[in-house]
Design a protein around this motif. Structure first.
Motif: not given
Length: 439
Positions: A29-30, A33, A38, A42-43, A47, A308, A311-312
């Motif tokens: 995820s990190v 992001g 992001m 924000e990431t 999450f 996440v 959102k990307t």
């Protein structure tokens, strides 16, 4: 590089390196992001906000695990084992042992399949029925990778193909999202369009049974779980109570559409019958929650990972870039759409959630490539189902692991995810491609 592709790749590689799935999802995820621009703060926020979407599922599985362990106090598992052991016969009775293997696998396949349609309780059935059979599976030297493959087949193929139970939900989501994207199809078209892809699942299952895992595999007979409570003995009354508890769980779940209150109902039946003693109930229920906590934490983490990825915005760009690469080649277009579906579902772990993500782009792309409505159904339906088998975050793989790893002899990644990925995703791509080209 596309953030979604990189995030999924990082998550899968870490999982294959035996890094815990939850940690792999967090790092993936990190990574996704940050690559998408992001920023770390924000990431983490996205999450964290996404975690809640699977909280209900996590609590459901925790309570179902508690019910499964409480049910074991009735002696029902011992009864099942004693009856199943009769099928094994004496050592050396080769033919009877072979027939016993077939029967056990067939029963597991039917239970898994019926959990999707006839009695739609999904993986809730696994911690109730699989752990009691572990001793029998060990006696028959059945490779648990085969059992995981059989269970996963039963969890996926029915909803892909048949419009009942979870299949009805899957088909309705598919129809609704295709309509919203500009292509109207009838519900009765979906089973026909998904027939050829479903044949791919059958081919994968047969390959696993007759080629990959036909040789015996030895496991140690050791204690299941961590409880120090004495082994339960069954009586006629305790078996009746167990059956009533299972019936209450299924009926309440079907009536309320809530696994939480379904499991609670079963536990209440065991409480009021006196089968579950108050003095030991805390230990028993806690043990059950521990048994299913792995699934709960992975599902919650997967929800954050999915948030996440959405959102990307790189899922859309992935599809758009693929469309530009495709040109006017329907064959290349179908292949890339299937691969994209595989990547998305492998990451978020849910074929049902994949449909809304990919349909908005796949429908106009399919129309541009000249694919028929039936072919478009086959492509989107197959693309969504791809990755449900093999994804470390999918309940179709987490479920089998929860039942088969009760004695810590079954690895989630190498004994469930990798076998199901190879035996189902590869034939699904082949048969989904064929379906799109000929219908």
């Amino acid at each position: 590089m596309n953030a979604v592709v990189l995030a999924v790749a990082v998550m899968l590689v870490l999982s294959l390196l035996r890094i815990h799935v939850v940690i792999a999802l967090l790092i993936g995820s990190v990574t996704g992001g940050l690559v998408a621009g992001m920023g770390l703060t924000e990431t983490i926020e996205v999450f964290t906000e996404g975690l809640g979407s699977n909280a209900v599922i996590a609590l459901s599985y925790a309570l179902l695990g508690s019910f499964a362990v409480a049910l074991s106090r009735t002696g029902l598992p011992e009864l099942m084992v004693s009856k199943a052991i009769l099928l094994v016969g004496k050592e050396g009775e080769t033919r009877k042992k072979s027939l016993s293997k077939v029967l056990i696998l067939f029963v597991i396949l039917m239970i898994s399949s019926f959990s999707q349609n006839l009695i739609p309780v999904h993986i809730a059935i696994i911690p109730i029925f699989i752990p009691p059979l572990i001793t029998v599976l060990n006696e028959l030297e059945i490779d648990r990778r085969l059992v995981a493959t059989v269970i996963t087949f039963g969890l996926i193929t029915p909803y892909m193909w048949f419009p009942v139970g979870f299949g009805s939900i899957f088909h309705e989501i598919l129809q609704t999202n295709m309509k919203d994207s500009g292509m109207t199809v009838k519900l009765d078209q979906i089973p026909s369009a998904m027939t050829i892809p479903s044949m791919g699942m059958i081919v994968g299952l047969l390959f696993a049974i007759f080629i990959s895992y036909r040789k015996p595999r030895t496991y140690k007979n050791q204690s299941i779980g961590t409880t120090n409570t004495p082994k339960a003995t069954y009586t006629k009354r305790s078996i009746i109570v167990a059956i009533l508890g299972i019936a209450a769980t299924l009926i309440v779940q079907l009536q309320t559409d809530s696994m939480i209150f379904g499991a609670l109902s079963g536990i209440i039946v065991l409480y009021f019958s006196g089968t579950l003693k108050l003095s030991s109930s805390d230990q028993i229920l806690t043990e059950g929650m521990k048994m299913m906590s792995f699934i709960g934490f992975v599902m919650i983490s997967a929800a954050g990972f999915a948030a996440v990825m959405r959102k990307t915005g790189d899922v859309k760009s992935l599809v758009e870039n693929s469309a530009a690469f495709i040109g006017n080649s329907p064959a290349l277009g179908v292949l890339l759409m299937l691969v994209i579906g595989l990547l998305v579902t492998m990451g978020i772990g849910s074929s049902f959630s994949t449909i809304p993500i990919i349909t908005t782009i796949f429908v106009p792309l399919s129309a541009e490539l000249g694919l028929s409505a039936m072919a478009t159904i086959a492509v989107i339906g197959t693309a969504a189902a791809l990755g449900d088998a093999g994804s470390p975050a999918s309940d179709s793989t987490l479920g089998p692991t929860s039942g088969l790893n009760v004695d810590n002899q079954h690895n989630h990644i190498w004994d469930t995810c990798v076998p199901t990925f190879l035996h189902y995703n590869i034939p699904l791509i082949v048969f989904g491609f064929i379906a799109a080209m000929i219908i």
